[in-house]
Design a protein around this motif. Sequence first.
Motif, PDB file in Angstrom:
ATOM      1  N   LEU A 116       0.824  -1.208   0.000  1.00 47.24           N
ATOM      2  CA  LEU A 116       0.000   0.000   0.000  1.00 47.24           C
ATOM      3  C   LEU A 116       0.859   1.260   0.000  1.00 47.24           C
ATOM      4  N   GLN A 117       2.024   1.181   0.641  1.00 45.52           N
ATOM      5  CA  GLN A 117       2.930   2.327   0.677  1.00 45.52           C
ATOM      6  C   GLN A 117       3.375   2.724  -0.729  1.00 45.52           C
ATOM      7  N   HIS A 118       3.446   1.743  -1.617  1.00 42.88           N
ATOM      8  CA  HIS A 118       3.893   1.997  -2.984  1.00 42.88           C
ATOM      9  C   HIS A 118       2.721   1.951  -3.977  1.00 42.88           C
ATOM     10  N   SER A 119       1.545   2.333  -3.515  1.00 35.90           N
ATOM     11  CA  SER A 119       0.346   2.340  -4.351  1.00 35.90           C
ATOM     12  C   SER A 119      -0.267   3.737  -4.343  1.00 35.90           C
ATOM     13  N   GLU A 120      -1.401   3.857  -4.985  1.00 42.24           N
ATOM     14  CA  GLU A 120      -2.110   5.140  -4.996  1.00 42.24           C
ATOM     15  C   GLU A 120      -2.837   5.395  -3.679  1.00 42.24           C
ATOM     16  N   HIS A 121      -2.878   4.386  -2.811  1.00 40.39           N
ATOM     17  CA  HIS A 121      -3.536   4.535  -1.517  1.00 40.39           C
ATOM     18  C   HIS A 121      -2.570   5.109  -0.481  1.00 40.39           C
ATOM     19  N   THR A 122      -3.125   5.576   0.628  1.00 40.27           N
ATOM     20  CA  THR A 122      -2.298   5.936   1.782  1.00 40.27           C
ATOM     21  C   THR A 122      -2.585   4.905   2.878  1.00 40.27           C
ATOM     22  N   VAL A 123      -1.572   4.622   3.694  1.00 34.71           N
ATOM     23  CA  VAL A 123      -1.710   3.521   4.651  1.00 34.71           C
ATOM     24  C   VAL A 123      -1.286   3.948   6.045  1.00 34.71           C
TER      25      VAL A 123
END
Length: 213
Positions: free
Chosen positions: A20-27
């Motif tokens: 998730l850290q390397h996606s369009e999301h925030t985690v």
Amino acid sequence: MKVMVVGANGQIGKQVVEKLQHSEHTVTAVVRKQEQVNEFKNKGIEAALLDLEGKVDSLTEAFTVADAIIFAAGSGGHTGPDKTLLIDLDGAVKTMEAAEAAGVERYILVSAFDADKRENWNAEMRPYYVAKHYADRMLEQSKLNYTIVKPGGLINENALGKVTVGVDAEPSTITREDVADVLVASLEEANTYQKSFNVVNGTLPIKEALKNL
């Protein structure tokens, strides 16, 4: 999407957070020890210290900033049935109650293969399956937009990137990294909404398999 990963220090949870850290999301990594909070923050990852054996109100307050919850927590294999019930069952249900109260709609739960079929439970792991069975049922009865992912035997090998899901999934194994990929892919895959499914390593790319559920 703002995603809170409960059980972020576990073997699956850590991989979910990293993806998730390397996606369009925030985690945000939800953990139970301050040193774990510090470890995530040192990696540039937001973290929250929460106790699944504590009060629902504390969870609710923390969840108000989230769009989605991924529950990957577990008491672990070195604890007794009491902790299994307190974390895998009651802890999970508390986060469901908190998510509803906080207005979080999306909720993804890590369960166990055939947790809905008592006749298939491993006799030596019955307390674990009981916890998963009833946590699943409570989620299905909630108002949350849920997905219940029920992986087969977990292994620590490199991801294969291919799975078999649902009724076609025969008892088998799946890498923890592939489970993490399924959880992340399920976040916005509408075909996983309001569904519970078995998953093992198989023949289809993860996104394709989820679209075919």
